[in-house]
Design a protein around this motif. Structure first.
Motif, PDB file in Angstrom:
ATOM      1  N   ALA A   6      29.133  28.231  78.106  1.00 27.91           N
ATOM      2  CA  ALA A   6      28.926  27.878  76.705  1.00 27.91           C
ATOM      3  C   ALA A   6      28.598  26.399  76.541  1.00 27.91           C
ATOM      4  CB  ALA A   6      30.168  28.230  75.890  1.00 27.91           C
ATOM      5  N   ARG A   7      29.216  25.562  77.367  1.00 33.49           N
ATOM      6  CA  ARG A   7      29.064  24.111  77.193  1.00 33.49           C
ATOM      7  C   ARG A   7      27.831  23.531  77.875  1.00 33.49           C
ATOM      8  NH1 ARG A   7      35.007  24.141  78.348  1.00 33.49           N
ATOM      9  NH2 ARG A   7      36.066  23.809  76.347  1.00 33.49           N
TER      10      ARG A   7
ATOM     11  N   SER B  84      25.852  29.629  61.862  1.00 27.75           N
ATOM     12  CA  SER B  84      26.924  29.906  62.814  1.00 27.75           C
ATOM     13  C   SER B  84      27.983  30.765  62.144  1.00 27.75           C
ATOM     14  CB  SER B  84      27.552  28.597  63.298  1.00 27.75           C
ATOM     15  OG  SER B  84      28.654  28.851  64.135  1.00 27.75           O
TER      16      SER B  84
ATOM     17  N   TRP C 139      25.149  31.677  72.060  1.00 30.43           N
ATOM     18  CA  TRP C 139      26.470  31.036  72.125  1.00 30.43           C
ATOM     19  C   TRP C 139      26.555  29.955  73.191  1.00 30.43           C
ATOM     20  CZ3 TRP C 139      28.848  31.975  76.860  1.00 30.43           C
ATOM     21  CH2 TRP C 139      28.438  33.101  77.573  1.00 30.43           C
ATOM     22  N   SER C 140      25.436  29.637  73.836  1.00 35.16           N
ATOM     23  CA  SER C 140      25.420  28.576  74.848  1.00 35.16           C
ATOM     24  C   SER C 140      24.495  27.449  74.417  1.00 35.16           C
ATOM     25  CB  SER C 140      24.936  29.139  76.187  1.00 35.16           C
ATOM     26  OG  SER C 140      24.693  28.081  77.106  1.00 35.16           O
ATOM     27  N   ARG C 141      24.922  26.219  74.662  1.00 37.82           N
ATOM     28  CA  ARG C 141      24.084  25.065  74.334  1.00 37.82           C
ATOM     29  C   ARG C 141      22.742  25.110  75.054  1.00 37.82           C
ATOM     30  NH1 ARG C 141      29.116  20.819  74.890  1.00 37.82           N
ATOM     31  NH2 ARG C 141      29.786  20.871  72.704  1.00 37.82           N
TER      32      ARG C 141
ATOM     33  N   ILE D 188      29.694  24.599  69.441  1.00 34.58           N
ATOM     34  CA  ILE D 188      29.762  25.941  70.011  1.00 34.58           C
ATOM     35  C   ILE D 188      30.872  26.767  69.358  1.00 34.58           C
ATOM     36  CG2 ILE D 188      28.785  25.287  72.238  1.00 34.58           C
ATOM     37  CD1 ILE D 188      31.611  25.224  73.386  1.00 34.58           C
ATOM     38  N   THR D 189      31.579  26.170  68.405  1.00 31.11           N
ATOM     39  CA  THR D 189      32.611  26.900  67.666  1.00 31.11           C
ATOM     40  C   THR D 189      32.319  26.808  66.171  1.00 31.11           C
ATOM     41  OG1 THR D 189      34.109  25.026  67.360  1.00 31.11           O
ATOM     42  CG2 THR D 189      34.301  26.284  69.428  1.00 31.11           C
TER      43      THR D 189
ATOM     44  N   LYS E  88      24.024  31.570  65.664  1.00 34.07           N
ATOM     45  CA  LYS E  88      24.980  31.236  66.711  1.00 34.07           C
ATOM     46  C   LYS E  88      26.280  32.006  66.519  1.00 34.07           C
ATOM     47  CE  LYS E  88      23.506  26.417  67.381  1.00 34.07           C
ATOM     48  NZ  LYS E  88      23.954  25.003  67.320  1.00 34.07           N
TER      49      LYS E  88
ATOM     50  N   VAL F 220      32.092  30.549  70.003  1.00 30.83           N
ATOM     51  CA  VAL F 220      32.575  30.886  71.343  1.00 30.83           C
ATOM     52  C   VAL F 220      34.079  31.145  71.338  1.00 30.83           C
ATOM     53  CG1 VAL F 220      32.812  30.057  73.720  1.00 30.83           C
ATOM     54  CG2 VAL F 220      30.723  29.623  72.447  1.00 30.83           C
TER      55      VAL F 220
ATOM     56  N   ASP G 272      25.207  20.516  68.290  1.00 33.68           N
ATOM     57  CA  ASP G 272      25.548  21.269  69.494  1.00 33.68           C
ATOM     58  C   ASP G 272      26.929  21.913  69.423  1.00 33.68           C
ATOM     59  OD1 ASP G 272      27.166  19.080  69.689  1.00 33.68           O
ATOM     60  OD2 ASP G 272      26.528  18.475  71.699  1.00 33.68           O
TER      61      ASP G 272
END
Length: 270
Positions: A205-206, A157, A239-241, A253-254, A178, A181, A251
């Motif tokens: 994203a979530r 990431s 960038w999306s789960r 996303i940041t 990744k 986000v 999981d």
């Protein structure tokens, strides 16, 4: 053990800790550093970094430096402080980031941070670069790869800094890459503002459902096709789960674990 200038003496030295003080018994300078529970990193528990003795103050050039502190524990780090903990007890997830050094030493501190089985940050490796450029990032990543290889399901990431993105693609071409986000949204909102764009982007994203992700992006395209084109052309990493692999069981996303690491070492950067 005394230093060559007889200004420092070690009170205690063992595999799990080191304690040292100034050779002058009346001086307040001292350092206590101990191996943390995971057995990888030494933590400085106490540091009085100003000498109060007259002899030491007159010999400022021989006062303890970062190099001296490193020399005291370097052998222990070589024997105990490897990356085996990442391979044995962490998820195959690496967060990469960099922060600038602010004190007398210039450069950029880069770090690779993992996540252990308790969802705690696991500092894996760090390096000091002259700047964030492709050549420096490739050097760092090649050394990292030499040490840990490419674990099954490895995820990296990052904030998609241009040179870092190129370096990851070159050194780790097959891993899941990744994009943070938070950084994506920061760039996106410079061009497309409004509650609708913010809501749909973060929901996309979530979500864990790929069909929902596609629906939300299609809505963005229907309102402003330029916004969808921008995302496809400038943010084409994962960038999306809904698109995450399942091996890493992570999981996020940041890139917040790298931000936490940077905050944690804030005092030593100055």
């Amino acid at each position: 053990m005394q230093s060559r200038k007889n200004l420092l003496t070690t009170l205690r030295s063992e595999p799990k800790g080191v304690m040292a003080r100034c050779f002058d018994l009346k001086c307040k300078w001292r350092i206590h550093a101990f191996l943390m529970q995971h057995g990888i990193i030494f933590e400085v528990k106490k540091l009085v970094d100003t000498h109060s003795c007259t002899r030491s103050n007159k010999a400022a050039a021989t006062m303890a430096t970062q190099g001296w502190v490193a020399s005291v524990i370097i052998d222990k780090l070589k024997s105990d402080g490897d990356l085996a903990g990442f391979l044995d007890g962490c998820r195959p997830y690496i967060s990469l980031d960099a922060c600038h050094l602010k004190g007398r030493f210039n450069g950029v501190l880069v770090g690779a941070t993992g996540v252990d089985g308790n969802n705690s940050i696991f500092p894996m490796a760090y390096g000091v670069l002259e700047s964030e450029n492709k050549k420096s990032w490739i050097w760092f990543l090649e050394l990292l790869k030499k040490t840990i290889g490419t674990p099954n399901g490895l995820v990296i990431s990052s904030d998609m800094q241009k040179d870092l993105d190129i370096a990851i693609t070159q050194v780790y071409p097959t891993v899941e890459h990744k994009e943070c986000v938070r950084h994506l949204y920061s760039n996106f909102k410079r061009h497309f503002r409004g509650e609708f764009f913010t809501r749909n982007l973060w929901h996309a994203a979530r979500t864990y459902r790929l069909t929902e992700f596609e629906r939300l992006l299609n809505e963005i395209g229907e309102v402003n096709n330029d916004a969808l084109t921008y995302l496809n052309e400038n943010h084409n990493r994962i960038w999306s789960r809904g698109k995450f692999g399942t091996t890493s069981k992570c999981d996020y996303i940041t890139n917040n674990i790298s931000e936490a690491f940077n905050y944690w070492i804030g005092e030593v950067r100055v």
